[in-house]
Design an enzyme around this catalytic site. Structure first.
Site, PDB file in Angstrom:
ATOM      1  N   GLN B 125      -8.777  59.033 -25.422  1.00  0.00           N
ATOM      2  CA  GLN B 125      -7.411  59.116 -24.908  1.00  0.00           C
ATOM      3  C   GLN B 125      -6.376  59.015 -26.022  1.00  0.00           C
ATOM      4  OE1 GLN B 125      -6.309  55.690 -22.558  1.00  0.00           O
ATOM      5  NE2 GLN B 125      -4.739  56.809 -21.416  1.00  0.00           N
ATOM      6  N   SER B 128      -1.252  56.071 -27.036  1.00  0.00           N
ATOM      7  CA  SER B 128      -0.460  55.167 -27.879  1.00  0.00           C
ATOM      8  C   SER B 128      -0.287  55.704 -29.296  1.00  0.00           C
ATOM      9  CB  SER B 128      -1.148  53.799 -27.978  1.00  0.00           C
ATOM     10  OG  SER B 128      -1.139  53.178 -26.730  1.00  0.00           O
ATOM     11  N   GLU B 243      -5.708  55.004 -13.689  1.00  0.00           N
ATOM     12  CA  GLU B 243      -6.309  54.031 -14.593  1.00  0.00           C
ATOM     13  C   GLU B 243      -6.201  52.643 -13.972  1.00  0.00           C
ATOM     14  OE1 GLU B 243      -4.412  53.757 -18.422  1.00  0.00           O
ATOM     15  OE2 GLU B 243      -6.000  52.521 -19.270  1.00  0.00           O
ATOM     16  N   ASN B 380       0.578  43.552 -19.323  1.00  0.00           N
ATOM     17  CA  ASN B 380       0.890  42.877 -18.061  1.00  0.00           C
ATOM     18  C   ASN B 380       2.389  42.618 -17.901  1.00  0.00           C
ATOM     19  OD1 ASN B 380      -1.823  43.048 -17.724  1.00  0.00           O
ATOM     20  ND2 ASN B 380      -2.162  40.891 -17.228  1.00  0.00           N
TER      21      ASN B 380
END
Lengths: 377, 394
Positions: B125, B128, B243, B380
């Site tokens: 992936q 980022s 995801e 989070n």
């Protein structure tokens, strides 16, 4: 009441801090802890030359008479630099056993060697199934003529690969876990019948699993009174807890400073992430934990010579703060650094690991909460 | 409303259980718990499931899905977790696969979906970047159209298992002159293309899981563009929600709590099993209760999905609580093993046994490693922002 440091103590802190800044930055730490030996004998010698090992020890045996406050100062600076050299196990633990339990001859023989850096000691107390109870021993020392014969196994003996002398707890009488019948011995690490399995720990130190197979000990190997070693062990490990609380406070301050600095420079959504209030409060809580730990290091250090119950409560209280504060500060430093905090490259993870394992050493939060509560009855 | 399983469901459970018992490769047993899984380890189990046709329960049947009900998917996950099979790699099956069958053209579906299912193609992936983590839309890896190709320049980071990958799906900037979200495209890039360099990042537990991926004038055929140019952010968000939906990891956490209880039964405090001490028993109870709440929150989400309603922003709860539970399990496991948290398991060779009981080996590494879970997949903090904004309207 006066919490200010004397001129000598301020000088001591400055000289340790300067030495570490010059010779023990993060890259040096990594190099030393990952070297074949896992520590630096040359750094150790320089510590001795600076008088660090002598600092807390009594003057009559080659020390400088600085006591526990000097230890606290040194350990906080060591915590800031992730020092792996065996200062705590040699000077605080080894020196402590000799000061509180040694005969005049033993003090004479060993304390000066500790003070001048020529002896390294490690404390072999934990056993594969003993957990945090110092009296839960299956290692035995049986009377043999005027001396003893040592048999058993010790687990995760920190710094043992560097040590010349092991301080070993063993049962000389009574049943497993009896508080009476515990004795402490000085054992030459190279004595016949001592075998070690050395390995690295996850926080960059070294440790050994050690077997004692009919190791002959002379009478003068005994430290303190036979069968009455438990009180001695508790006294010395309470002093070690004080030292490690200072170490943890030093480590927490580095994590706090690093995190604050990082969040000032790391930009997301067009602003430094340190501008987000949710992260500001998190860092304030880290700051509070670091300060509380510093306070506890001071508290326990100043109470080490009070009555037994007072001392034990102080040490357990400090250890609980170390464990809880270390966990919070370590975890949040990683979290606020994001992915970078997870890497081996940054110092953050290394401090986090050291703090996590300091929680385990000499009993974790649960153990010391229980000990504290029992003493308060 | 009914919590019990139908006889058909129970029969399905037996079928899954037997299949795993008979087909789970012997050499993998226990291996995923002890360090370094190699490329083939990750793939071996997927290949077994592929042959059986069970590799993509989430996919529509026409693309190779199983057509299972949510109850059957739940049972399947639970049985896999019980047998401690390796988790299938999400990058192909849960991430790019659904993007391709939802937004890709026929040629792309035909070309890429079979390789994802069969595990022939390993995907990673490319989201980022060093300057773009939580603020993903600020990404700067540039793709410039030249004839029937894009020329890609830039850098991705935290690319999980890129060292094994055949393909990378990338978010790239195709228009720097519009609002950030409106100049992003979704590009599939062959990792063998000249100009791609992969550099390892070592994590604090010593693991090599993530990498930096550099692109230096990498030529990518324009046919590898998913959907429309500059619409990549839409596909990216679709993928991120997907995801999140698998991220609760309830069945795996249940199994890990079972393991933790076994460890806490073997470890003793003054002769009493650790699990029998008040302090530790309470901590485990709290953990189980947290997990039960999470399980039913997830089931409610799945039940909604079964009615055709897509998981909304509240699915961020699953990421937050799921990772908190996973981290807490490793924290308590570290606590349970006492002094045997110290040895550095990775320093020991394959045939060398680290000191301490088997169950203690590598547990401290796992604890440190699992701190990543509250950072990856949208930290989070970001998940809380999503709930604050999209659910609570703050």
């Amino acid at each position: 009441m006066d919490f200010s440091y004397s001129e000598e103590q301020t000088l001591l802190r400055n000289s340790v801090a300067k030495f570490l800044a010059d010779h023990y930055d993060f890259e040096s730490y990594k190099k030393i802890s990952r070297s074949e030996a896992g520590w630096s004998r040359s750094v150790w010698k320089q510590f001795a030359e600076l008088g660090l090992m002598a600092a807390p020890l009594p003057e009559e045996f080659g020390g400088l008479g600085g006591g526990a406050v000097d230890t606290m100062i040194i350990m906080e600076e060591f915590g800031r630099a992730l020092v792996v050299e065996p200062f705590a196990s040699t000077v605080v633990v080894g020196g402590g056993f000799l000061r509180h339990g040694g005969s005049a001859a033993q003090k004479e023989k060993w304390l000066s060697k500790i003070a001048d850096g020529s002896t390294v000691m490690a404390f072999a107390f934990a056993e594969p199934e003993g957990r945090y109870n110092f009296a839960d021993l299956t290692t035995t020392a049986k009377r043999n003529g005027s001396g003893y014969t040592l048999n058993g196994q010790k687990a995760v003996v920190l710094n043992a690969p560097h040590a010349d002398v092991l301080i070993v707890s063993a049962r000389t009488a009574g049943g497993r876990r009896d508080t009476k019948g515990v004795s402490v011995f000085l054992v030459d690490r190279n004595a016949k019948g001592v075998s070690t399995r050395d390995y690295p720990t996850i926080d960059g130190q070294r440790a050994s699993e050690i077997s004692f197979d009919n190791v002959d000990l002379p009478a003068e190997a005994l430290l303190g009174t036979v069968d009455e070693g438990l009180g001695l062990i508790e006294r010395v490990t309470d002093e070690a807890i004080a030292a490690h609380t200072a170490e943890a406070a030093g480590a927490m301050k580095v994590l706090l400073d690093t995190t604050v600095e990082y969040t000032k420079t790391r930009k997301q959504f067009g602003v430094p992430i340190g501008k987000f209030q949710v992260l500001q409060h998190r860092m304030v809580d880290m700051f509070i934990q670091a300060e509380q730990t510093t306070s506890m290091a001071l508290m326990v250090t100043l109470k080490l010579d009070e009555g037994e119950t007072e001392r034990k409560k102080a040490a357990s209280a400090a250890k609980v703060q170390l464990g809880k504060g270390g966990r919070f500060v370590g975890q949040q430093a990683v979290q606020l650094h994001g992915g970078m905090g997870m890497t081996d490259e940054l110092n953050v993870g290394h401090y986090f690991k050291r703090l996590a394992l300091l929680d385990t050493l000499y009993g974790n939060v649960d153990h010391h909460l229980k000990r504290y509560a029992a003493l308060s009855d | 409303m009914d919590l019990s399983f139908s006889p058909e469901d129970e029969a399905f459970r037996r079928e899954v259980h037997e299949f795993i018992a008979n087909n789970y490769p012997e050499r993998l047993k226990g291996k995923n718990r002890r360090e370094f899984s190699e490329r083939e380890d990750f793939l071996a189990w997927q290949k077994v499931l592929y042959k059986k046709g069970w590799v993509a329960p989430l996919w529509p049947k026409e693309y190779g899905g199983t057509g299972w009900s949510i109850t059957q998917r739940y049972i399947f996950n639970e049985e896999c977790a019980r047998a401690e099979t390796p988790q299938l790699l999400a990058f192909g099956l849960s991430m790019v696969g659904p993007v391709i069958y939802t937004f890709g053209n026929e040629a792309q579906k035909k070309r890429f979906l079979p390789g994802i299912l069969s595990a022939e193609d390993w995907w990673c992936q490319g989201y980022s970047e060093p300057g773009s983590g939580s603020d993903l839309a600020s990404l700067r890896t540039r793709a410039v159209r030249e004839g029937d190709h894009y020329i890609v320049n830039g850098q991705k980071t935290w690319t999980t298992l890129a060292q094994y990958a055949d393909w990378i799906f990338c978010l790239v900037r195709t228009d720097p002159n519009v609002k950030q979200q409106e100049g992003i495209s979704f590009l599939l890039i062959d990792m063998k293309t000249p100009g791609i360099t992969v550099k390892p990042i070592i994590l604090m537990d010593g693991a090599h899981e993530v990498n930096e991926v550099f692109f230096d004038n990498v030529k990518v055929p324009a046919e590898n563009l998913i959907g429309e140019e500059n619409k990549g952010w839409t596909y990216a968000k679709f993928l991120l929600v997907n995801e999140r939906s698998g991220i609760a990891g309830v069945a795996r956490s249940k199994k890990q709590i079972e393991r933790l209880k076994e460890i806490a039964t073997s470890e003793t405090v003054d002769g009493t099993p650790l699990i029998g001490t008040d302090e530790f028993a309470r901590k485990i109870a709290e953990l189980e209760i947290d997990l039960t709440a999470l399980e039913f929150t997830e089931l409610r989400t799945l039940a909604q999905e079964a009615k055709g309603k897509h998981a909304g922003p509240e699915s961020s709860i699953l990421k937050i609580k799921g990772t908190e539970v996973q981290q807490r399990i490793t924290e308590l496991t570290l606590e349970a093993v006492g002094y045997y948290a110290f040895p550095y398991a990775r320093a020991f060779g394959d045939n060398e046994f680290p000191p301490g009981p088997d169950y203690a080996v590598g547990q401290s590494g796992t604890y440190f490693n699992m701190r990543k879970t509250s950072i990856y997949g949208g930290s989070n903090e970001i998940q809380r922002n999503i709930i604050a904004k999209a659910v609570l309207g703050l």
